[in-house]
Design a protein around this motif. Structure first.
Motif, PDB file in Angstrom:
ATOM      1  N   GLU B  55      -1.630  -9.274   7.850  1.00  0.00           N
ATOM      2  CA  GLU B  55      -1.464  -8.006   8.557  1.00  0.00           C
ATOM      3  C   GLU B  55      -1.469  -6.835   7.579  1.00  0.00           C
ATOM      4  O   GLU B  55      -2.124  -5.823   7.800  1.00  0.00           O
ATOM      5  N   ARG B  56      -0.722  -6.983   6.493  1.00  0.00           N
ATOM      6  CA  ARG B  56      -0.639  -5.926   5.484  1.00  0.00           C
ATOM      7  C   ARG B  56      -2.019  -5.649   4.896  1.00  0.00           C
ATOM      8  O   ARG B  56      -2.399  -4.495   4.684  1.00  0.00           O
ATOM      9  N   THR B  57      -2.773  -6.747   4.638  1.00  0.00           N
ATOM     10  CA  THR B  57      -4.096  -6.604   4.042  1.00  0.00           C
ATOM     11  C   THR B  57      -5.039  -5.893   5.005  1.00  0.00           C
ATOM     12  O   THR B  57      -5.767  -4.976   4.630  1.00  0.00           O
ATOM     13  N   GLU B  58      -4.988  -6.327   6.276  1.00  0.00           N
ATOM     14  CA  GLU B  58      -5.852  -5.738   7.303  1.00  0.00           C
ATOM     15  C   GLU B  58      -5.528  -4.252   7.462  1.00  0.00           C
ATOM     16  O   GLU B  58      -6.427  -3.403   7.526  1.00  0.00           O
ATOM     17  N   ASN B  59      -4.230  -3.959   7.464  1.00  0.00           N
ATOM     18  CA  ASN B  59      -3.779  -2.583   7.588  1.00  0.00           C
ATOM     19  C   ASN B  59      -4.286  -1.737   6.412  1.00  0.00           C
ATOM     20  O   ASN B  59      -4.781  -0.620   6.600  1.00  0.00           O
ATOM     21  N   ALA B  60      -4.192  -2.284   5.208  1.00  0.00           N
ATOM     22  CA  ALA B  60      -4.671  -1.551   4.027  1.00  0.00           C
ATOM     23  C   ALA B  60      -6.178  -1.328   4.119  1.00  0.00           C
ATOM     24  O   ALA B  60      -6.691  -0.262   3.778  1.00  0.00           O
ATOM     25  N   LYS B  61      -6.896  -2.339   4.617  1.00  0.00           N
ATOM     26  CA  LYS B  61      -8.350  -2.237   4.744  1.00  0.00           C
ATOM     27  C   LYS B  61      -8.725  -1.077   5.663  1.00  0.00           C
ATOM     28  O   LYS B  61      -9.604  -0.267   5.340  1.00  0.00           O
ATOM     29  N   GLN B  62      -8.032  -1.013   6.804  1.00  0.00           N
ATOM     30  CA  GLN B  62      -8.303   0.073   7.748  1.00  0.00           C
ATOM     31  C   GLN B  62      -8.064   1.425   7.097  1.00  0.00           C
ATOM     32  O   GLN B  62      -8.841   2.360   7.273  1.00  0.00           O
ATOM     33  N   ARG B  63      -6.979   1.504   6.314  1.00  0.00           N
ATOM     34  CA  ARG B  63      -6.676   2.784   5.676  1.00  0.00           C
ATOM     35  C   ARG B  63      -7.695   3.144   4.592  1.00  0.00           C
ATOM     36  O   ARG B  63      -7.971   4.312   4.369  1.00  0.00           O
ATOM     37  N   VAL B  64      -8.271   2.124   3.947  1.00  0.00           N
ATOM     38  CA  VAL B  64      -9.331   2.409   2.974  1.00  0.00           C
ATOM     39  C   VAL B  64     -10.545   2.961   3.719  1.00  0.00           C
ATOM     40  O   VAL B  64     -11.140   3.964   3.316  1.00  0.00           O
ATOM     41  N   LEU B  65     -10.884   2.311   4.856  1.00  0.00           N
ATOM     42  CA  LEU B  65     -12.053   2.752   5.624  1.00  0.00           C
ATOM     43  C   LEU B  65     -11.836   4.154   6.200  1.00  0.00           C
ATOM     44  O   LEU B  65     -12.782   4.913   6.355  1.00  0.00           O
ATOM     45  N   ASN B  66     -10.569   4.479   6.494  1.00  0.00           N
ATOM     46  CA  ASN B  66     -10.252   5.825   7.001  1.00  0.00           C
ATOM     47  C   ASN B  66     -10.060   6.825   5.870  1.00  0.00           C
ATOM     48  O   ASN B  66      -9.667   7.963   6.092  1.00  0.00           O
ATOM     49  N   ASN B  67     -10.248   6.336   4.640  1.00  0.00           N
ATOM     50  CA  ASN B  67     -10.128   7.195   3.468  1.00  0.00           C
ATOM     51  C   ASN B  67      -8.715   7.774   3.271  1.00  0.00           C
ATOM     52  O   ASN B  67      -8.551   8.876   2.797  1.00  0.00           O
ATOM     53  N   THR B  68      -7.693   7.006   3.655  1.00  0.00           N
ATOM     54  CA  THR B  68      -6.331   7.474   3.394  1.00  0.00           C
ATOM     55  C   THR B  68      -5.690   6.735   2.219  1.00  0.00           C
ATOM     56  O   THR B  68      -4.618   7.115   1.773  1.00  0.00           O
ATOM     57  N   THR B  69      -6.337   5.684   1.747  1.00  0.00           N
ATOM     58  CA  THR B  69      -5.849   5.049   0.529  1.00  0.00           C
ATOM     59  C   THR B  69      -7.055   4.509  -0.241  1.00  0.00           C
ATOM     60  O   THR B  69      -8.165   4.466   0.296  1.00  0.00           O
ATOM     61  N   SER B  70      -6.840   4.112  -1.478  1.00  0.00           N
ATOM     62  CA  SER B  70      -7.957   3.617  -2.279  1.00  0.00           C
ATOM     63  C   SER B  70      -8.042   2.096  -2.185  1.00  0.00           C
ATOM     64  O   SER B  70      -7.075   1.444  -1.793  1.00  0.00           O
ATOM     65  N   PRO B  71      -9.193   1.532  -2.559  1.00  0.00           N
ATOM     66  CA  PRO B  71      -9.341   0.062  -2.482  1.00  0.00           C
ATOM     67  C   PRO B  71      -8.308  -0.674  -3.331  1.00  0.00           C
ATOM     68  O   PRO B  71      -8.064  -1.852  -3.104  1.00  0.00           O
ATOM     69  N   ILE B  72      -7.710   0.006  -4.299  1.00  0.00           N
ATOM     70  CA  ILE B  72      -6.732  -0.682  -5.150  1.00  0.00           C
ATOM     71  C   ILE B  72      -5.590  -1.246  -4.312  1.00  0.00           C
ATOM     72  O   ILE B  72      -5.150  -2.370  -4.528  1.00  0.00           O
ATOM     73  N   GLU B  73      -5.148  -0.444  -3.338  1.00  0.00           N
ATOM     74  CA  GLU B  73      -4.046  -0.934  -2.507  1.00  0.00           C
ATOM     75  C   GLU B  73      -4.492  -2.152  -1.691  1.00  0.00           C
ATOM     76  O   GLU B  73      -3.747  -3.126  -1.553  1.00  0.00           O
ATOM     77  N   TYR B  74      -5.717  -2.090  -1.191  1.00  0.00           N
ATOM     78  CA  TYR B  74      -6.238  -3.227  -0.424  1.00  0.00           C
ATOM     79  C   TYR B  74      -6.248  -4.491  -1.276  1.00  0.00           C
ATOM     80  O   TYR B  74      -5.756  -5.541  -0.869  1.00  0.00           O
TER      81      TYR B  74
END
Lengths: 331, 135
Positions: B55-74
């Motif tokens: 869930e955390r990974t999926e959530n981070a992925k969505q935020r990367v795609l929405n440009n609110t975080t960088s791929p590093i967090e994913y």
């Protein structure tokens, strides 16, 4: 080159490595003996350390301390080394293998190739023995595995230099000097005394007091953190208590086995009685884990459920308090 | 726990044909060891923990795609890491790693810094920059 080495599976890695190294050097020391003499049993709630996004709770003493205390108490000398450079760490390992000396290593679990994927977390206090090297492959005796295994040079370097909490830094250790006879009797008494002292310590997060504190927190978590987080924390408690390496019941069964063995060595029947009691306390821990799992299995648990397991935990704390006071008197 | 009560439930250990060792008493009250294939309460706990990581990974992925975080967090979540662990692997202070979560900062990172992250996650810089590739 391969050193003639017999692999015995154990419940816990650190006890297992010590027990296996002792057996290799001609001393028949069981896993529970190592655990008890090294005062492995504990309860500690560590609020400032988060593991997998949940507070850490441990049922055993600090990684490495079991071996250190065990060695000191029975009178063997251990050489410990840590390295900042992986090359030096490898040279030292190869030297020892060339000298026919199997060694213990502290490693991280995350990159341990032979572990099932689901079990590979960033846990850095795992222990294993290297007993040989063939065609650039290290021969590994991992005490929690049923049989021996192997790792390539690169794989072994990766796990020896894992990062994070308790980073192993290539930690290598091996016994260097043995007395003619081990002082088992006095070592057992010292081990038991320290365990009693730790479990009855006047520190809010340690021992019996620590258990009571966690019971209090369990009542608070659903309100303060919401059921989802609370259930995640409960799952974490069960994992710390029952995961591979504990022998079941948060190490309580291994400790009971130690008391039973000690009762025979010290010819003290009271210890055998206390061993039976510890087994029953272990069963209570198992029941507690089972009831926790019922809560996190269905997400819509009633508030009452948290209260019930908290009461269960308080009962365990009371029993352990009585138990360790009796144990202190028995030796 | 009696020897015949040592649980033999189905668990994730089955896939690798591995049994763990437990301590239990036999019919004469003597301690002995017994193999266990697993126990449901902890299998459920482990599965929930893994679900949580997904869930955390999926959530981070969505935020990367929405440009609110960088791929590093994913990639951090994908590797079951948290901030202290990642910071220790990459050798930067935690606040620096956190800063690198900002897409604006991430996009300006020098090659050398990116390479450090790529090495930790064992991927190429291209893959580090573009999480959709091959995932």
């Amino acid at each position: 080159m391969e050193i003639k080495f017999t692999h015995h599976q154990s419940a816990h890695c650190e006890n297992g490595v010590v027990s296996n190294l002792m057996k290799h050097n001609g001393f028949n020391i069981s896993e529970p003996m190592v655990f008890g003499i090294g005062s492995g049993l504990l309860f500690c709630y560590i609020p400032f350390l988060k593991v997998n996004h949940a507070p850490a709770i441990t049922y055993r003493s600090m990684p490495g301390s079991i071996f250190k205390r065990f060695a000191k108490r029975v009178g063997i000398k251990i050489k410990h080394e840590k390295f900042s450079n992986p090359k030096d760490a490898k040279v030292r390992l190869d030297q020892n293998l060339a000298n026919n000396n199997p060694v213990g290593l502290q490693v991280g679990v995350y990159n341990l190739e032979y572990f099932p994927d689901e079990y590979r977390f960033h846990f850095n206090a795992h222990n294993l023995i290297v007993y040989g090297k063939e065609n650039n492959t290290y021969l590994i005796s991992d005490p929690v595995m049923e049989s021996v295994t192997s790792l390539s040079e690169k794989q072994l370097e990766k796990v020896r230099f894992a990062k994070g909490a308790f980073a192993p830094k290539g930690h290598i250790y091996y016994p260097t000097n043995f007395p003619k006879e081990l002082n088992i009797e006095s070592a057992i008494i010292k081990g038991i005394k320290q365990t009693c002292r730790d479990m009855l310590a006047p520190v809010p997060i340690v021992g019996v007091k620590g258990i009571r504190m966690v019971a209090k927190l369990i009542r608070k978590w659903p309100k303060k953190k919401g059921t989802k987080v609370a259930n995640h924390y409960l799952g974490q408690i069960v994992r710390m208590q029952e995961e591979i390496g504990t022998g079941g019941g948060g190490f309580r069964y291994i400790f009971a086995a130690f008391l039973q063995e000690s009762s025979k060595i010290l010819k003290n029947p009271k210890l055998a009685e206390l061993s039976t009691e510890m087994t029953q306390i272990g069963d209570l821990w198992r029941d507690f884990a089972l009831d926790l799992s019922r809560i996190y299995k269905n997400r819509s648990a009633k508030e009452d459920a948290y209260n019930n397991v908290a009461i269960q935990l308080e009962t365990i704390a009371d029993k352990e308090e009585v138990f360790f006071k009796a144990l202190k008197k028995a030796i | 726990m009696k020897k015949n009560e040592v649980p033999q439930d189905k668990s994730n250990l089955e896939s690798v044909n591995f049994k763990e060792l437990c301590y239990a008493v036999d019919e004469n009250g003597e301690y002995t060891t017994a193999h266990s294939t697993g126990w449901d309460p902890k299998t459920i706990a482990l599965n929930k923990a893994i679900e949580e990581i997904h869930e955390r990974t999926e959530n981070a992925k969505q935020r990367v795609l929405n440009n609110t975080t960088s791929p590093i967090e994913y990639y951090m979540e994908l590797h079951k890491m948290d901030l202290p662990i990642l910071s220790s692997y990459v050798g930067f202070w935690k606040w620096r790693v956190k800063r690198h979560f900002k897409p604006k900062v991430f996009n300006k990172l020098p090659q050398k810094t990116l390479q450090k992250y790529a090495d930790v996650f064992d991927i190429s810089i291209d893959k580090l920059k573009n999480i959709a590739d091959g995932n």
